[in-house]
Design an enzyme around this catalytic site. Structure first.
Site, PDB file in Angstrom:
ATOM      1  N   LYS A  54      -9.807  -7.610  18.293  1.00  0.00           N
ATOM      2  CA  LYS A  54     -11.109  -7.408  18.932  1.00  0.00           C
ATOM      3  C   LYS A  54     -11.115  -8.007  20.340  1.00  0.00           C
ATOM      4  O   LYS A  54     -11.537  -7.353  21.300  1.00  0.00           O
ATOM      5  CB  LYS A  54     -12.206  -8.056  18.070  1.00  0.00           C
ATOM      6  CG  LYS A  54     -13.609  -7.708  18.504  1.00  0.00           C
ATOM      7  CD  LYS A  54     -14.635  -8.495  17.687  1.00  0.00           C
ATOM      8  CE  LYS A  54     -15.002  -7.863  16.376  1.00  0.00           C
ATOM      9  NZ  LYS A  54     -15.967  -6.760  16.497  1.00  0.00           N
ATOM     10  N   ARG A  64     -18.077 -13.772  16.658  1.00  0.00           N
ATOM     11  CA  ARG A  64     -17.401 -12.922  15.680  1.00  0.00           C
ATOM     12  C   ARG A  64     -15.950 -13.339  15.538  1.00  0.00           C
ATOM     13  O   ARG A  64     -15.355 -13.839  16.484  1.00  0.00           O
ATOM     14  CB  ARG A  64     -17.388 -11.460  16.143  1.00  0.00           C
ATOM     15  CG  ARG A  64     -18.731 -10.807  16.245  1.00  0.00           C
ATOM     16  CD  ARG A  64     -18.529  -9.416  16.843  1.00  0.00           C
ATOM     17  NE  ARG A  64     -19.594  -9.100  17.753  1.00  0.00           N
ATOM     18  CZ  ARG A  64     -20.606  -8.273  17.463  1.00  0.00           C
ATOM     19  NH1 ARG A  64     -20.668  -7.675  16.311  1.00  0.00           N
ATOM     20  NH2 ARG A  64     -21.534  -8.050  18.346  1.00  0.00           N
ATOM     21  N   GLY A  88     -14.905  -6.511   6.936  1.00  0.00           N
ATOM     22  CA  GLY A  88     -15.758  -7.233   6.002  1.00  0.00           C
ATOM     23  C   GLY A  88     -15.237  -8.598   5.606  1.00  0.00           C
ATOM     24  O   GLY A  88     -15.908  -9.343   4.903  1.00  0.00           O
ATOM     25  N   MET A 139     -14.377 -11.209   7.558  1.00  0.00           N
ATOM     26  CA  MET A 139     -14.826 -12.328   8.360  1.00  0.00           C
ATOM     27  C   MET A 139     -16.305 -12.157   8.702  1.00  0.00           C
ATOM     28  O   MET A 139     -16.855 -11.077   8.585  1.00  0.00           O
ATOM     29  CB  MET A 139     -14.020 -12.392   9.643  1.00  0.00           C
ATOM     30  CG  MET A 139     -12.559 -12.546   9.375  1.00  0.00           C
ATOM     31  SD  MET A 139     -12.211 -13.990   8.366  1.00  0.00           S
ATOM     32  CE  MET A 139     -10.895 -14.663   9.292  1.00  0.00           C
ATOM     33  N   ARG A 158     -11.266  -0.068  18.685  1.00  0.00           N
ATOM     34  CA  ARG A 158     -10.007  -0.376  17.993  1.00  0.00           C
ATOM     35  C   ARG A 158      -9.493   0.920  17.387  1.00  0.00           C
ATOM     36  O   ARG A 158     -10.274   1.872  17.220  1.00  0.00           O
ATOM     37  CB  ARG A 158     -10.226  -1.420  16.904  1.00  0.00           C
ATOM     38  CG  ARG A 158     -11.150  -0.941  15.815  1.00  0.00           C
ATOM     39  CD  ARG A 158     -11.357  -1.982  14.745  1.00  0.00           C
ATOM     40  NE  ARG A 158     -12.358  -1.533  13.787  1.00  0.00           N
ATOM     41  CZ  ARG A 158     -12.966  -2.323  12.929  1.00  0.00           C
ATOM     42  NH1 ARG A 158     -12.697  -3.596  12.888  1.00  0.00           N
ATOM     43  NH2 ARG A 158     -13.848  -1.843  12.076  1.00  0.00           N
ATOM     44  N   HIS A 214     -19.581  -0.997   3.811  1.00  0.00           N
ATOM     45  CA  HIS A 214     -18.434  -1.745   3.281  1.00  0.00           C
ATOM     46  C   HIS A 214     -17.678  -0.928   2.239  1.00  0.00           C
ATOM     47  O   HIS A 214     -16.460  -0.791   2.294  1.00  0.00           O
ATOM     48  CB  HIS A 214     -18.930  -3.061   2.681  1.00  0.00           C
ATOM     49  CG  HIS A 214     -17.837  -3.905   2.109  1.00  0.00           C
ATOM     50  ND1 HIS A 214     -17.453  -3.820   0.787  1.00  0.00           N
ATOM     51  CD2 HIS A 214     -17.019  -4.809   2.679  1.00  0.00           C
ATOM     52  CE1 HIS A 214     -16.459  -4.666   0.578  1.00  0.00           C
ATOM     53  NE2 HIS A 214     -16.182  -5.277   1.708  1.00  0.00           N
ATOM     54  N   SER A 233      25.560   1.458  -5.862  1.00  0.00           N
ATOM     55  CA  SER A 233      24.111   1.595  -5.764  1.00  0.00           C
ATOM     56  C   SER A 233      23.515   0.226  -6.077  1.00  0.00           C
ATOM     57  O   SER A 233      23.795  -0.355  -7.131  1.00  0.00           O
ATOM     58  CB  SER A 233      23.615   2.641  -6.761  1.00  0.00           C
ATOM     59  OG  SER A 233      22.215   2.730  -6.675  1.00  0.00           O
ATOM     60  N   CYS A 292      18.679   1.739  -5.718  1.00  0.00           N
ATOM     61  CA  CYS A 292      17.896   2.456  -6.721  1.00  0.00           C
ATOM     62  C   CYS A 292      16.918   1.561  -7.468  1.00  0.00           C
ATOM     63  O   CYS A 292      16.252   1.983  -8.397  1.00  0.00           O
ATOM     64  CB  CYS A 292      18.808   3.197  -7.701  1.00  0.00           C
ATOM     65  SG  CYS A 292      19.847   2.099  -8.657  1.00  0.00           S
ATOM     66  N   TYR A 308      21.520   6.076   1.421  1.00  0.00           N
ATOM     67  CA  TYR A 308      20.312   6.673   0.839  1.00  0.00           C
ATOM     68  C   TYR A 308      19.492   5.632   0.104  1.00  0.00           C
ATOM     69  O   TYR A 308      19.982   4.554  -0.222  1.00  0.00           O
ATOM     70  CB  TYR A 308      20.678   7.818  -0.115  1.00  0.00           C
ATOM     71  CG  TYR A 308      21.359   7.379  -1.390  1.00  0.00           C
ATOM     72  CD1 TYR A 308      20.605   6.978  -2.500  1.00  0.00           C
ATOM     73  CD2 TYR A 308      22.743   7.373  -1.494  1.00  0.00           C
ATOM     74  CE1 TYR A 308      21.224   6.556  -3.652  1.00  0.00           C
ATOM     75  CE2 TYR A 308      23.369   6.952  -2.652  1.00  0.00           C
ATOM     76  CZ  TYR A 308      22.614   6.546  -3.737  1.00  0.00           C
ATOM     77  OH  TYR A 308      23.215   6.122  -4.887  1.00  0.00           O
TER      78      TYR A 308
HETATM   79  C1  PEP Z   1      17.988  -2.199 -11.132  1.00  0.00           C
HETATM   80  O1  PEP Z   1      18.325  -3.167 -11.809  1.00  0.00           O
HETATM   81  O2  PEP Z   1      17.604  -2.301  -9.965  1.00  0.00           O
HETATM   82  C2  PEP Z   1      17.998  -0.859 -11.710  1.00  0.00           C
HETATM   83  C3  PEP Z   1      17.705   0.192 -10.968  1.00  0.00           C
HETATM   84  O3  PEP Z   1      18.259  -0.773 -13.020  1.00  0.00           O
HETATM   85  P1  PEP Z   1      17.170  -1.035 -14.165  1.00  0.00           P
HETATM   86  O4  PEP Z   1      15.843  -1.176 -13.522  1.00  0.00           O
HETATM   87  O5  PEP Z   1      17.264   0.130 -15.064  1.00  0.00           O
HETATM   88  O6  PEP Z   1      17.670  -2.298 -14.763  1.00  0.00           O
END
Ligand code: PEP
Ligand code: MG
Length: 888
Positions: free
Chosen positions: A26, A96, A105, A107, A352, A468, A777, A844, A864
């Site tokens: 602000k 303010r 909301g 502050m 803003r 709000h 992975s 993963c 990836y």
């Molecule tokens: C992990 O451990 O990150 C994973 C993807 O395997 P899981 O969650 O099945 O143990």
């Protein structure tokens, strides 16, 4: 000497827009508007560094702050020709808060500060309007007492309501100056009664009280909750803005309002906002009076008969519109503005970047690129990846029967059904019990954040599109219907009624945040189709992103959803999840509980055709895209039969007695199953499991390759490896099976074998393990568990405390702990690639769908990320933003 205070106003400023870390959002924008020569009431900003200092020094101020504030006040006085505390020509100010990022909301604001029993008279005489002066004074007492002194504002409302009903008055504007004088006496009496001392009359005492209250509110429970939910570090602190008052309540030629340069719900390029005549700022958001539309177009669309600002005050409107255009072009973003008109003269109080729905964010980004305001790449950075979640929300099926009981304002899109609850605590409790609720309130306040979070949607009977409830719901991506004035809410009896019908607490309603309708019962919903602006922006994102986005999926249905969302392969197919369905679990239990290899092989033979069929279907759906299948990784406790019935079922199938089976099950129980006989340890003990799964994968690959005409190159992944030897052992089983299937079928097979990195040892020994792994992975769920030594299954009971006590900013199972677990990912990636430079690397764990963690993966050079299907679009956008960030 440290500079703690920065002045602005009168066409110049000590600060600028790029100083938001120091001045807060602000303060920085007030400085910028002043520099642009816009009409900004003069004022000054006390920096965020003072807030940090305050908390580092036992809630005290730097020695030289007082002198700097006095000097700044004198400058404001000089510009306005007034003096703070003067009895003849008093300067009044607003106080303010303003953190780096806006915290709606969270502050508190105090207006009309500097008024007391004497200055109020001077103000009234000067304005020639005693009513205005006393109205301002009573507002000040009310606000100051609530925010600074901690006297509940309801107590003041009660005095006011009583006065109104005794004198048969409808609106505050009907109250006369004399009435206000009497009410003010009662207000002051209330304060003295509650606190044992009179309401402060000294303007300097008032000012320092308000400054302290702003800093104090930084650490309130509700502010801390908001910060935790929005990943805002607590050491950022807030600034305090002190600004000369301008008055929207100086009669019929005065007004106050809020506006967005584009529609924050739909993104439509049209000035959009609300105002109230003869009112002060808080009246608009408080929802006590229903505001009017700013433009004629909006008024006509809303079917309102009350005049627009455009009609009522055409000159001020024209100036406002041109300032809106100028600010939007200057900031190159949709702006959220606050203004006041004092006796026909326009004043800008805030600008803003406006909060918006995901739908609006997409449209605005794509439109601004088309208008030449932004490049396509900049447009990609303008949509917060997490907000895309909103677009994946259901809407009401147009074919569904609608039993509409009432309607309100369409305040935040999406539709939701749930049981009626009336308090935030009830909402939170119901959520904990696994029930879905709609939070129904007359209006919401910052105390309701947790309840809003816990509910599916929010319904209020008061307040406008900028109330709000509306603002916070939009930020949370929750459906909200606001200002449904026709709904009567009776907290005491736990009912809502409208149109002669009454519903009780616990009854199910549906709210449609797109139309504003409130429906009785649960209604059929449609999943949204992603097209138009979404497709355009995603196309631009895909054009700049380096990392691929895969999905974690084990059912054909999930794989299909993910592919439709743009997944570029499967990064994790958890085969054990396929084992819970129907009859399969019996065969799986048989396998686990067999005491002999022969018994296990018999059970595995039952599973083989089912696995083969599942894999074939998934390969077909993912035609042409890579699929990583992980071999069995069951923490055994998840699979052991528990009830007597389950035991009897498996015993029958295996031809052994229930007692014997129960004994075997007991012998397999582990103290610490997550660190027990799971992952590759199971495959080392029972190579026949890996053999069966490898066979299913290879046979399915051949089958799907033939069916689709696209050869399948499966990636087979071994879980929970810590030793290279473990991987070698499992690899031998897989390779032997590949040779067998090739010999049996005469088909040649191409495949890859890799491993998860989910143990610190695997990361540290990655160079060695990479000799046997074609890909890694990072399983950051287990890697987080094993690095922290915190059980994934038990963390919830104490991680929340760690966050509130400031030990952890975030749940490390949600957003990657970049300095600890992330360091191991980095080491694993570097060491793996030192052995095998072209090695494919992915992630993963759940972090694969978390934007901040995805940003980290880019810096480590992963190929990836893989995440659950509904997070695929989020990951695509986050990966694009990470790639753009890496370029700068
Ligand atoms: C992990 O451990 O990150 C994973 C993807 O395997 P899981 O969650 O099945 O143990
Ligand atoms: Mg794991």
């Amino acid at each position: 000497m440290t500079r703690w205070v920065y002045n602005f106003g009168n066409g110049t400023a000590d600060g600028a827009a790029d100083m938001r870390n120091l001045l807060g959002g602000k303060g920085a924008n007030l400085a910028e508007m002043s520099n642009l020569g816009l009409p900004v009431p003069p004022g000054f900003t006390i920096t965020t560094e003072v807030c940090t200092w305050y908390y580092d020094h036992d809630k005290s101020y730097p020695d030289d702050l007082k002198a700097q504030v006095e000097e700044a006040l004198a400058k404001v006085g000089a510009v306005t020709g007034r003096k703070f505390g003067d009895l003849k020509n008093p300067l009044l100010v607003s106080v303010r808060s303003g953190a780096r990022v806006s915290m709606p909301g969270m502050m508190d604001t105090v207006l009309n500060l500097g008024l007391n029993d004497e200055t109020v008279k001077a103000i009234g005489e000067e304005a020639g309007d005693m009513r205005f002066a006393y109205d301002s004074y009573r507002r000040f007492i009310q606000m100051y007492s609530d925010v600074v002194l901690g006297v509940d504002h309801h107590e003041f409302e009660e005095i006011l309501e009583e006065h109104k009903s005794r004198n048969d008055l409808g609106l505050d504007t009907e109250i006369t100056a004399e009435d206000w004088v009497g009410i003010i006496d009662k207000f002051k009496g209330l304060v003295e009664n509650d606190l044992g001392k009179p309401f402060p009359q000294d303007p300097h005492e008032q000012l320092w009280g308000a400054i302290g209250a702003v800093f104090g509110s930084w650490m309130t429970h509700r502010a801390q909750t908001y910060r935790r939910l929005h990943d805002i570090p607590s050491d950022w602190g807030t600034a305090v803005n002190v600004q000369a008052m301008v008055f929207g309540n100086m009669g019929e030629t005065s007004a106050t309002g809020v506006a967005f340069t584009r529609n924050p719900s739909t993104g439509e390029k049209a000035l959009y906002g609300e105002f109230l005549v003869n009112a002060q700022g808080e009246d608009v958001v408080a929802g006590i009076r229903t505001p009017q539309d700013i433009t004629e177009k909006a008024r006509i669309e809303a079917g309102s008969t009350r005049p627009s600002l455009e009609n009522l005050m055409p000159e001020a409107f024209a100036e406002f519109q041109s300032i809106c255009d100028r600010l939007e072009a200057h900031y190159r973003d949709m702006q959220d503005l606050e203004f006041t008109i004092e006796k026909g003269k326009l004043w800008m109080l805030q600008t803003r970047s406006g909060k918006r729905t995901a739908k609006a964010a997409l449209k605005i980004a794509v439109d601004m690129a088309a208008e030449g305001l932004l490049s396509e790449e900049e447009a990609v950075t303008r949509v917060e990846p997490g907000a895309l979640d909103q677009l994946l929300h259901p809407t009401i099926d147009p074919k569904a029967k609608r039993d509409i009981i009432a309607s309100g304002l369409p305040a935040s899109p999406g539709a939701a059904s749930g049981e009626i609850v009336f308090t935030s605590d009830e909402a939170e409790q119901a959520k904990g019990d696994g029930r879905k609720v709609i939070l129904v309130r007359v209006e919401t306040s910052p105390e309701d954040i947790h309840g809003m979070h816990a509910s599916e949607g929010i319904l209020t009977s008061r307040g406008g599109m900028t109330s709000h409830a509306a603002v916070v719901a939009r930020g949370m991506g929750k459906p909200c219907v606001a200002g449904a004035g026709m709904v009567r809410i009776d907290y005491r009896n736990g009912t809502i009624s409208a149109g002669g019908r009454t519903l009780n607490k616990g009854d199910v309603i549906t709210i449609d945040g797109a139309s504003g309708q409130i429906l009785v019962g649960e209604v059929d919903m449609l999943q949204p189709a992603l097209s138009g602006d979404f497709g355009t922006l995603m196309g631009w994102a895909d054009g700049v992103r380096r990392m691929k986005v895969r999905t974690n999926a084990e059912t054909p249905a999930d794989a299909k959803v993910a592919r439709d969302f743009g997944a570029e392969g499967i990064g994790l197919c958890r085969t054990e999840h396929m084992f819970f369905e129907g009859e399969r679990i019996i065969a799986v239990r048989e396998m686990i509980l067999s005491e002999t290899e022969e018994g296990r092989r018999a059970a595995l033979a039952k599973l083989l055709p089912m696995q083969r069929q599942d894999f074939a279907e998934i390969f077909e759906i993912m035609k042409g895209l890579p699929v990583t299948i992980r071999l069995l990784d069951p923490p055994l406790h998840e699979f052991l039969p528990k009830s007597d019935e389950e035991v009897a079922e498996v015993a029958g199938s295996m031809g052994v007695s229930a007692e014997k089976l129960q004994e075997r099950a007991h012998s397999l129980e582990e103290f610490n199953p997550m660190l027990g006989h799971r992952g590759c340890r199971l495959l080392v003990s029972y190579p026949e499991i890996a053999e069966m799964q490898a066979r299913a994968i290879f046979e399915a690959a051949i089958q799907a390759g033939k069916a689709t005409g696209a050869p399948v190159v499966p990636e087979i992944m071994v879980p929970l490896v810590g030793l290279k030897g473990e991987l070698d052992m499992v690899r031998a089983s897989i390779e032997a099976m590949a040779a067998a299937v090739q010999a049996e079928t005469g088909e040649s097979l191409t495949y890859q074998i890799g491993t998860m990195v989910e143990l610190p040892r695997a990361a540290l020994q990655a160079a060695e393990i990479a000799k046997s792994a074609e890909f890694f992975s990072f399983g950051t769920n287990d890697l987080t568990q094993t690095t922290f030594g915190i059980s994934r299954d038990d963390a919830a009971s104490f991680l929340g405390t760690y966050q509130t006590k400031g030990l952890l900013e975030q749940d490390p199972f949600v957003s990657l702990d970049q300095t600890g677990v992330g360091e191991l990912v980095k080491i694993g990636a570097e060491r793996g690639r030192s052995t095998r430079p072209d090695m494919k690397l992915g992630i993963c764990g759940e972090h694969g769908g978390d934007p901040a963690s995805i940003g980290f993966c880019e810096t480590v050079g992963l190929d990836y990320v893989s995440c659950s299907p509904f997070r695929v679009p989020i990951a695509r956008l986050a990966a694009a933003q990470a790639a753009l960030k890496a370029r700068t």
